[in-house]
Design an enzyme around this catalytic site. Structure first.
Site, short mmCIF file in Angstrom:
data_model
loop_
_atom_site.label_atom_id
_atom_site.label_comp_id
_atom_site.label_asym_id
_atom_site.label_seq_id
_atom_site.Cartn_x
_atom_site.Cartn_y
_atom_site.Cartn_z
CG HIS B 30 -0.40 0.11 2.53
ND1 HIS B 30 0.54 -0.77 3.03
CD2 HIS B 30 -0.60 1.03 3.51
CE1 HIS B 30 0.87 -0.41 4.26
NE2 HIS B 30 0.20 0.68 4.58
CG HIS B 32 0.02 4.49 4.90
ND1 HIS B 32 -0.85 3.70 5.61
CD2 HIS B 32 -0.64 5.67 4.67
CE1 HIS B 32 -1.98 4.36 5.80
NE2 HIS B 32 -1.89 5.56 5.25
CG ASP B 34 5.28 2.81 7.04
OD1 ASP B 34 4.40 3.30 6.29
OD2 ASP B 34 5.00 2.10 8.02
#
Lengths: 271, 271
Positions: B30, B32, B34
């Site tokens: 995904h 995000h 990180d």
């Protein structure tokens, strides 16, 4: 003030104990990965760590397009105010100014739009010699004029020369950051006389042709530019990964401009 | 195969002596930061280091939009073929398959679209016992049927049972990567019986409410899911930065599912 932000910058800031929350202005020279890929991560971390104070970002409009897309897709609304200042890469000029400092962008000559940045402190007022001020019982309303260099004329018409009442402030300091660029003598005009010049030096002279094809400079060219601009000190950096030893780059630059140092990660230089 | 690629992944690969050029498939769960901010840098470095072999990338279409924008603005044409496979986050299913392995995406339950990945080896053929094959002078054209488990009937009609001629292959191995997600029991169905399950465990149970608000799981919930799915071993990771000590997370998970380990950077686990 942080200039450029490659991948891993936030880790290196932590390693060298630079508190990221103290950064209030970030300047990005261009959109090659080694100059900006750490920015989104740094902004995310500041956000997650609860930063609320505003952050000013200077770069080309395209940079903000990338950040906007990444923020939107990660469904992130930053907790702090990110104030973006679009820099026109084809036009040098003042991008930041306050009472103490001015920052100008400088047009670089690179494969993609690229700007350098010139930081100049503003002249500070002269410093009052408090003992002398008391001795002559000079009223407070004259202080700012004395700080600006005026002599003082007392009630009897006697003139006390300014240099008896005040001392000169430290000279304003200046730093120029010349990110990725071909050797381009027009840059020398922009950075004339700065205290510290950072100039890229990707290759040694034997690879000058390669430097030209890739829109980079050699260590010798960085030094030539420093000499031509009459700067006090030169920092070279952005070395090609092919150089396991940096001594040849430093040697080559010092032959032309002795006051040269290597911009090694983690080193600090005082201006 | 590389799963997710946070900022600094290329530096960590180098640190742990994993040769980035050997990576042929990258899966991104995904968007995000990180989980993907190191991808553009890794791709750039492979490009600069002269990679020519193709690289398969699996992720949501938005990921490719970000990369396209970054490649375009840096005026980069990758030297290798980057083959993008769009993963539909709302729909689990096979995203990769070859003779040896199948990879499926699993729908996670996160704040933004997020997919896990399930890696399953295919059953291998039985292994021929060469001495026995020779002893019975079995012609080569029967080998593949014996590998598939058939008995052998010789010219005289004598049956030699398969287990005298071959041995069972090692059991196919399986690994499931459950990236950021709420504790969601439907995931247990997807990962049933895998040899190794990675499941995020951002918080300890005292912060279960916070886990729910942020669409994350507790260590206890990761362990509950592992138990329910009947996996052999659980790896927990993605710990909140608030935990300076990870022992409480491990303890909490092991209370429910003893075969738990911490996914610490640089550790290697054999399946």
């Amino acid at each position: 003030m942080l200039i450029d932000c490659g991948e891993g910058t936030q880790m290196q800031l932590a390693r060298y104990k630079v508190r990221a929350h103290r950064i209030s202005h970030i300047f990005i020279s261009h959109l090659h990965g080694d100059h900006y890929l750490g920015l989104m991560g740094l902004l995310s971390s500041l956000h997650l760590q609860g930063r609320t104070s505003e952050l000013h970002l200077y770069g080309q409009q395209d940079l903000m397009d990338i950040l906007d897309l990444q923020l939107r897709l990660s469904n992130t609304t930053l907790r702090f105010n990110l104030i973006f200042h679009a820099v026109r890469h084809y036009l040098g000029g003042v991008v930041f100014e306050d009472d103490h400092m001015q920052v100008k962008s400088i047009v670089m000559n690179h494969r993609i739009p690229c700007t350098g940045f010139l930081f100049r402190e503003k002249p500070r007022p002269r410093k009052l010699l408090i003992n002398k001020i008391r001795q002559h019982a000079i009223p407070i309303e004259y202080f700012s004029r004395i700080k600006e260099g005026e002599d003082y004329r007392d009630e009897d018409g006697r003139v006390i020369p300014n240099q008896e009442l005040s001392v000169a402030p430290p000279a304003p300091k200046s730093y120029a950051f010349c990110s990725d660029t071909l050797y381009d003598r027009t840059i020398a005009t922009e950075v004339r006389g700065v205290d510290l010049l950072y100039h890229e030096a990707t290759f040694t002279s034997d690879l000058q042709e390669r430097a030209e094809t890739t829109y980079h400079s050699t260590a010798r060219q960085a030094a030539l530019l420093a000499r031509e601009a009459g700067v006090r000190k030169l920092l070279i950096g952005h070395f090609s990964a092919r150089y396991k030893e940096l001594a040849p780059l430093l040697r080559e630059a010092r032959e032309v401009f002795p006051e040269t140092e290597l911009a090694i990660e983690g080193r600090r230089f005082s201006i």
